[in-house]
Each structure stands twice: as structure tokens, then as C-alpha cells.
Design a protein around this motif. Structure first.
Motif, PDB file in Angstrom:
ATOM      1  N   PRO A  62       0.697  -0.942   0.106  1.00 24.95           N
ATOM      2  CA  PRO A  62      -0.151   0.242  -0.029  1.00 24.95           C
ATOM      3  C   PRO A  62       1.033   1.504  -0.021  1.00 24.95           C
ATOM      4  O   PRO A  62       1.988   1.323   0.521  1.00 24.95           O
ATOM      5  N   VAL A  63       0.411   2.324  -0.600  1.00 24.17           N
ATOM      6  CA  VAL A  63       0.555   3.500  -0.740  1.00 24.17           C
ATOM      7  C   VAL A  63       0.061   4.290  -0.311  1.00 24.17           C
ATOM      8  O   VAL A  63      -1.221   4.660  -0.915  1.00 24.17           O
ATOM      9  N   VAL A  64       0.157   5.872   0.603  1.00 24.55           N
ATOM     10  CA  VAL A  64      -1.073   5.886   0.728  1.00 24.55           C
ATOM     11  C   VAL A  64      -0.500   7.940   0.544  1.00 24.55           C
ATOM     12  O   VAL A  64       0.402   8.145   0.211  1.00 24.55           O
ATOM     13  N   GLU A  65      -2.128   8.495   0.632  1.00 26.45           N
ATOM     14  CA  GLU A  65      -1.689  10.296   0.270  1.00 26.45           C
ATOM     15  C   GLU A  65      -1.799  10.151  -1.009  1.00 26.45           C
ATOM     16  O   GLU A  65      -0.575   9.857  -2.063  1.00 26.45           O
ATOM     17  N   SER A  66      -2.381  11.241  -1.655  1.00 26.67           N
ATOM     18  CA  SER A  66      -2.288  11.296  -2.785  1.00 26.67           C
ATOM     19  C   SER A  66      -1.436  11.369  -3.646  1.00 26.67           C
ATOM     20  O   SER A  66      -0.791  11.605  -5.157  1.00 26.67           O
ATOM     21  N   LEU A  67      -0.703  12.990  -3.362  1.00 25.33           N
ATOM     22  CA  LEU A  67       1.162  13.449  -3.394  1.00 25.33           C
ATOM     23  C   LEU A  67       1.809  12.305  -3.602  1.00 25.33           C
ATOM     24  O   LEU A  67       2.608  12.098  -4.886  1.00 25.33           O
ATOM     25  N   ILE A  68       2.196  11.639  -2.649  1.00 20.03           N
ATOM     26  CA  ILE A  68       2.877  10.266  -2.307  1.00 20.03           C
ATOM     27  C   ILE A  68       2.768   9.766  -3.285  1.00 20.03           C
ATOM     28  O   ILE A  68       3.210   8.831  -4.266  1.00 20.03           O
TER      29      ILE A  68
END
Length: 112
Positions: A62-68
């Protein structure tokens, strides 16, 4: 398993900031869009989404936060059009405005 089966976006349709991620993905790779009910989240999704309303899952990670996520997409799929400009100054401007909109939405929304 093909690359298109390795990319999944978990989010809710009402999240305005998820549009950044959807656009970045559509420029590069097929992905599975998984609509999540904010009141009845699956346990794993609830744990991951406690940090963010949008979650990109790539090869089970998983990768979170829109800019990241947008930065991750640019770094992972380099052979496709880039979402963020290569020029550092132009990239900083884009990131500033994305961050500004994201913070403004969070401050003025009951969604978050």
C-alpha cells in the motif's frame, strides 16, 4: 499475473483529492478501481485508510496520500507521460497547488 492486475486504487467516489491519483494512473497503467464504503470498510482497508482516504496497492504494497501516490506513480512507470514536470521549479509549483487544494478540501469538508 500481468501488471494491470497488480495495481488497485482503494477510495471513495466522494473524495475530491483522489482525482489526482486517478489522472496520474490513467496516464500510465490499467488499474482496478475499488469503491469503498466509508461506514463498512473491510478490516485491512480500515487499517490502511486510517491514514488516508486514497490507497494505491501495487504488487500487494500500500501507498497512501494522493501526492505521495502521484510521485510513486511517476517513479514507478517512467516510460509513460509524467504527471509531475521534470523541471524542479515547475514540479514545486504543481506540488504546491496540489497540496493547497488538498489542505483546503480537508479543512472545509465533512468528508475527512
Amino acid at each position: 499475473m500481468g501488471e494491470e492486475n497488480d495495481v488497485m486504487l482503494l477510495c471513495n467516489w466522494s473524495s475530491p483529492v483522489v482525482k489526482i491519483v486517478q489522472l496520474a494512473l490513467k496516464l500510465r497503467v490499467p488499474f482496478e478501481y475499488v469503491e469503498e464504503d466509508l461506514k463498512n470498510k473491510k478490516p485491512l482497508v480500515a487499517q490502511i485508510q486510517s491514514y488516508s482516504q486514497e490507497v494505491l496497492v501495487h504488487k500487494g504494497k500500500p501507498v497512501v496520500e494522493s501526492l505521495i501516490i502521484a510521485k510513486y506513480i511517476d517513479e514507478t512507470w517512467k516510460n509513460s507521460p509524467q504527471f509531475l514536470p521534470e523541471d524542479p521549479y515547475k514540479r514545486a509549483k504543481v506540488l504546491f497547488w496540489c497540496s493547497f487544494v488538498q489542505q483546503h478540501v480537508k479543512q472545509n469538508s465533512l468528508y475527512f
